[in-house]
Design a protein around this motif. Structure first.
Motif, mmCIF file in Angstrom:
data_model
loop_
_atom_site.group_PDB
_atom_site.id
_atom_site.type_symbol
_atom_site.label_atom_id
_atom_site.label_comp_id
_atom_site.label_asym_id
_atom_site.label_seq_id
_atom_site.Cartn_x
_atom_site.Cartn_y
_atom_site.Cartn_z
ATOM 1 N N PHE A 243 0.818 -1.211 0.000
ATOM 2 C CA PHE A 243 0.000 0.000 0.000
ATOM 3 C C PHE A 243 0.854 1.264 0.000
ATOM 4 N N ARG A 247 1.214 2.638 -6.036
ATOM 5 C CA ARG A 247 0.312 1.487 -6.132
ATOM 6 C C ARG A 247 -0.507 1.531 -7.420
ATOM 7 N N SER A 254 -6.614 2.237 -8.175
ATOM 8 C CA SER A 254 -6.205 2.640 -6.824
ATOM 9 C C SER A 254 -5.268 3.840 -6.935
ATOM 10 N N ASP A 256 -3.233 7.178 -5.990
ATOM 11 C CA ASP A 256 -2.490 7.497 -4.764
ATOM 12 C C ASP A 256 -3.227 8.492 -3.877
ATOM 13 N N LEU A 259 -5.582 6.746 -1.561
ATOM 14 C CA LEU A 259 -5.032 5.681 -0.734
ATOM 15 C C LEU A 259 -4.815 6.148 0.702
ATOM 16 N N GLU A 273 -9.355 2.908 -0.783
ATOM 17 C CA GLU A 273 -8.809 3.061 -2.133
ATOM 18 C C GLU A 273 -9.898 3.592 -3.052
ATOM 19 N N TRP A 279 -14.740 5.807 -4.191
ATOM 20 C CA TRP A 279 -13.811 5.266 -3.210
ATOM 21 C C TRP A 279 -14.481 4.120 -2.449
#
Length: 372
Positions: A243, A247, A254, A256, A259, A273, A279
């Motif tokens: 993670f 990623r 996903s 960044d 995240l 994510e 999300w």
């Protein structure tokens, strides 16, 4: 256009002054001409299309507010475009895509099918993106007092003609026909006797507690994908549970900026994510080295019955078979629209993303093998 009509058009106030118009497919053809008309009526325009060169040319001609180059058939890119708009918009026009024409004897039915589904591929994610951006909930005041709707008063305008009043019928002498009064039913008459209700309840078969759950699962969208890879299950799981930054290079859905790792242990993690305005908070469980479960615990589109599973099988030739299952349950209008896309024309996008992830994980594994 006549001289009088031109003078009238020049003297009136532009219809779209102060408004913003988004044209998807606005670099050429009908889209570009629509953007020209919108600019002529005082609107600011935002152009989107696939060809960067023609977009820049159209933007220079019209003085566009901004441009964006992407494929409108990609729901993630489409959602990301609306999410990053600098401000609210008033109108959206979609002219992306071209119709397919052919004689019946010469028709390529696969190409015709793609042309028919292209509209749904754009319109359905577009509706979801607009709902996610809150454009349907805007309540803007009219720009001018003249734009506000006029209230009709209950006054009857008097006639300016005495002759007209002379021949107007005198409604005071007209008797209105009334319907005969119907006796109102009482609550007791409208209801069934309690004994009947009790009898009906006792005749019903006992409820199966698993029936509602099974019906719910039958209504959910389930996507099953399959791939063979040279990466081992350990290498695949290591990439799946990495993670850190970057990623998105392994998993395109996903980004960044979405995240966020809430908690992480040796065989579990709690992570948020997402991408393109959608999300999802997921609970990762990789305690079983051949079976990884991702359970949705919160989302702005997906319900708690959603999730992902990865199953790994090591083959005799040393390769690994990856079976991926995604379950999507829309919990609101936006989620249900996206669920329709995933179940129909959007499946090809998921297949492409899954293949790209497998290839990226293979490249990462090979790089680690060479370094080790």
């Amino acid at each position: 256009m006549s001289t009088a009509a031109a003078a009238s058009s020049a003297s009136r106030e532009p219809m779209l002054r102060g408004q913003t118009v988004v044209v998807i497919g606005g670099s050429a053809g009908i889209g570009l001409e629509t953007a020209r008309c919108a600019r002529a009526e005082g609107a600011g325009v935002i152009l989107a299309g696939r060809n960067t060169a023609t977009l820049q040319q159209a933007a220079s001609e019209l003085g566009a507010l901004s441009t964006a180059a992407f494929d409108a058939n990609d729901p993630v890119a489409l959602a990301g475009f609306f999410e990053h708009l600098p401000g609210p918009v008033d109108h959206v026009m979609v002219t992306a895509g071209r119709p397919y024409y052919a004689r019946l004897a010469d028709m390529d039915f696969e190409q015709a099918r793609r042309a028919l589904t292209a509209s749904a591929m754009v319109d359905t994610p577009l509706s979801a993106s607009l709902l996610g951006a809150g454009l349907d909930e805007r309540r803007r005041a009219p720009h001018h007092a003249a734009d506000r709707p006029r209230r009709r008063t209950g006054r009857r305008r008097r006639s300016c003609s005495a002759h007209h009043d002379q021949h107007r019928p005198d409604r005071r002498n007209i008797r209105r026909r009334r319907r005969p009064a119907t006796p109102r039913r009482t609550l007791t008459q409208a209801s069934s006797p309690p004994t009947t209700l009790t009898s009906a309840a006792t005749q019903m078969p006992p409820a199966d507690p698993g029936t509602a759950s099974r019906r719910m699962k039958e209504k959910m969208t389930t996507i099953k994908l399959h791939a063979n890879t040279s990466a081992t299950p350990e290498q695949f799981i290591a990439a799946l549970t990495d993670f850190g930054p970057g990623r998105a290079e392994l998993f395109g859905n996903s980004a960044d900026r979405y995240l966020q790792v809430h908690d992480r242990g040796k065989t579990q993690a709690d992570v948020t994510e997402g991408s393109g305005g959608v999300w999802e908070r997921l609970h990762y469980d990789w305690s079983n080295p051949t079976h990884v479960v991702l359970t949705t615990t919160d989302s702005n589109a997906w319900g708690r019955n959603s999730g992902h599973t990865y199953d790994f099988t090591v083959n005799q030739d040393g390769t690994t078979t990856v079976d991926y299952i995604a379950v999507r349950e829309g919990k609101n209008l936006r989620g249900r629209l996206l669920e329709v896309v995933v179940a129909t024309v959007g499946k090809s996008v998921l297949v492409k993303a899954f293949r790209n992830s497998v290839k990226a994980i293979e490249a990462r594994a090979e790089s680690h093998n060479r370094a080790g």
